[in-house]
Design an enzyme around this catalytic site. Sequence first.
Site, mmCIF file in Angstrom:
data_model
loop_
_atom_site.group_PDB
_atom_site.id
_atom_site.type_symbol
_atom_site.label_atom_id
_atom_site.label_comp_id
_atom_site.label_asym_id
_atom_site.label_seq_id
_atom_site.Cartn_x
_atom_site.Cartn_y
_atom_site.Cartn_z
ATOM 1 N N TYR A 193 18.624 2.039 55.788
ATOM 2 C CA TYR A 193 19.466 2.924 56.565
ATOM 3 C C TYR A 193 20.151 3.882 55.612
ATOM 4 O O TYR A 193 20.428 3.525 54.468
ATOM 5 C CB TYR A 193 20.486 2.120 57.398
ATOM 6 C CG TYR A 193 20.772 2.784 58.717
ATOM 7 C CD1 TYR A 193 19.759 2.930 59.659
ATOM 8 C CD2 TYR A 193 22.018 3.299 59.009
ATOM 9 C CE1 TYR A 193 20.001 3.560 60.866
ATOM 10 C CE2 TYR A 193 22.271 3.921 60.213
ATOM 11 C CZ TYR A 193 21.255 4.060 61.147
ATOM 12 O OH TYR A 193 21.495 4.692 62.327
ATOM 13 N N TRP B 263 22.987 5.225 54.887
ATOM 14 C CA TRP B 263 24.359 5.254 54.408
ATOM 15 C C TRP B 263 24.568 4.482 53.112
ATOM 16 O O TRP B 263 25.682 4.388 52.619
ATOM 17 C CB TRP B 263 25.299 4.681 55.464
ATOM 18 C CG TRP B 263 25.471 5.549 56.665
ATOM 19 C CD1 TRP B 263 24.854 5.409 57.873
ATOM 20 C CD2 TRP B 263 26.317 6.703 56.799
ATOM 21 N NE1 TRP B 263 25.264 6.386 58.742
ATOM 22 C CE2 TRP B 263 26.172 7.203 58.099
ATOM 23 C CE3 TRP B 263 27.198 7.351 55.929
ATOM 24 C CZ2 TRP B 263 26.852 8.311 58.565
ATOM 25 C CZ3 TRP B 263 27.880 8.458 56.390
ATOM 26 C CH2 TRP B 263 27.707 8.927 57.691
#
Length: 778
Positions: A114, A116
């Site tokens: 992901y 982030w």
Amino acid sequence: MLPQPERQTLATHWGTYRVRTEAGRPVALDPFEADPDPSPIASAMLEARTAPARILRPAVRRSFLERGHAAGGQGRGGEPFVEIGWDEALALVAGELDRVRSHHGNGAIYGGSYGWASAGRFHHAQSQVHRFLNTIGGYTRSVQNYSFAAADTILPHVIGDRRGLASGHTPWRLLAGHAELIVMFGGASPKNAQVSSGGLSRHALREGILACRDNGAELVSISPIRDDTALEAGAQWWAPRPQSDVALMLGLCHTLLSEGLHDRDFLGRCTTGFDKVEAYLTGAADGTPKTADWAGALCEIPAEEIRALARRMAAKRTFIMMSWSLQRADHGEQPYWMAITLAAMLGQIGLPGGGFGFGYGSVNGVGNAAQEITWPSLPQGENAVADFIPVARIADMLLDPGGAYDFNGERRNYPDIKLIYWAGGNPFHHHQDLNRLVQAWQRPQTIIVHEPWWTATARHADIVLPVTTQLERNDIVCANRDLMLAASHKAVEPAGEARDDYAIFSGLAARLGVEEAFTEGRDEESWLRQLYGLARQRIAAANLDIPDFDSFWRQGVTLLPEPEMVKPLLADFRNDPQAHRLATPSGLIELFSERIAGFGYADCLGHAAWLPSQEWLGAPAAERFPLHLISNQPVTKLHSQYDHGSHARDSKVAGREPVRMNPRDAANRGLKDGDIVRIFNDRGACLAGLRLSDALRTGVVQLSTGAWFDPLEPGRPGTLDKHGNPNVLTPDRGTSRLGQGPSAHSCLVEIEAYRGRLPEITSHAPPAIVPTSVEKPE
């Protein structure tokens, strides 16, 4: 060799900081001097680097080390780990990858990640793991993201692309002084705007909203939570029942239609399908006129107020904002399609201060006037495996290999995944119905995770490889929505034996015979210089200039000027719909889509429609679970990052995540501020600390995401979460057969006082690390 910086800089998803040192050690992070509203999240970074949860050496689940993939997944999450050396760990990982791709094919590898994990362009975990897996033959991937999956799917059908969702917005400077009325569905939350994927230099939401207010704009915040919009903005607060926004917009549209306030010229020039919408609004299509009275009964907003707002919207230059959160619910495609329909009826799309936009306040930088530059990133290469899944359907994939599902007009089948490789991100934070995910996570043969800390994802792995934090490596940040390039300088040596993702994948590539293909003969510094050189070329093509690499590295931050000319979203299309056709089948805004209608989905019709959620306060399920749970983004951390830091821990109640509730709802249950409560439904239960607030409408409770999953009996689905993770409560079902996004906000619960002995919070401590004397498999 990298030149010595004038002062070390750290660039993150939540801001840019100058590193303050004493005796050569970092002791504080000072916000970048040009940031008017810095975030305090960074305060946790220094202490978390050596926190008890830090992973210091490679570790393997005990039974997996002893029996390999034959151990099965039943012990994941509750079993001790054994620490091993790097050579043994890399050999073990390389052997598992080789076994799975040889026996089952590369499509049996799921490359989870992901975006982030890191703000850097090089040490970007998602790019690193995907580049590596592509180098060894490919992997099953995911599409979309948890933030706006349903919107990501519906917008191309309606306006031809995704402008106005994550980029291409009407900038703040064309709202302030032009917009006379701004109607914000879901508000514009300053806590969400602390962060921006890819980094930032200035937190700009607050000044953008206040500039609109100071230039005379009337603000209306439509949300069950009053402080979803900064209180100093002075917005009028409307608090409808959650997930009744589409009904409210239909009531507004019906008023526009019945009172002749809609713009027939714009509808005729720039849209298609309004005749179908008109038949739906009047009730000619289904026998139910979507009047303000009909809408008011569903929303619990007085009908006359709805009619009055529709008249004000038609009389003023009106801008419709909608947060990303509204589409993370059952039928999440509908509010976005409906917002565009409402804006089209007002006829102001493409005008300064008019039209629509999504995500203002969902992250920082939405609405910034940005240069049109495509920033370079680490090349991921070509994936030889064509298969993919919608990102939020991971548990479905693991539990139903070969099973059929619908997605955006296609009938697809889930692959049979034998190995998960996860680097960057925490699915035990992002995903819904964690008890179901625990069950699904037991199905693959092997799970490999890169992590700095013992998160739930690391605890549920077979092989855990410790990686560096942003403080422990060099990188370049090119802020996607901000006019900034920043050098993120290494401030301290890695804790324990942690290595960069790049070093780990380089070592694996060497063992698998693809080192040259993966590294291209470059080390960290060579890649940083390469990426910066590409950025400099692209900036030069925009007739701008930035320093050479060595000067940039010494200075730490380079800011670009705002573009002189900016336009509202869809301005060119408005001015000449034929010369600037949209990428829809008709070339127009499709208020009715023949393509979607042709899919035959009962949960996503050919036009925006009121489709009530399975779980909302008007559903039969509310008789058993009468509180609507909003699991929004936290104020003290980014998703679950730094939940173990003091900034996040200081906000907790007896170590539990705080849950906010209206005082009247609390009184009805005999609860008081500071109580430890049990929140439950048929999917699970968690403990939380009660905070009373009149900023929530009655019938609504708010438990933000981010508390590290901490089940009472690790590894067993269905046990009490001790810490306050709302995703033990949220449903794991797709928004619709079209979008298949997450439906976290369609969630009903009940709350009661917790009377038992409070269990200890253990998620911020490491799991059991034990020795082993059992011989390992060949």
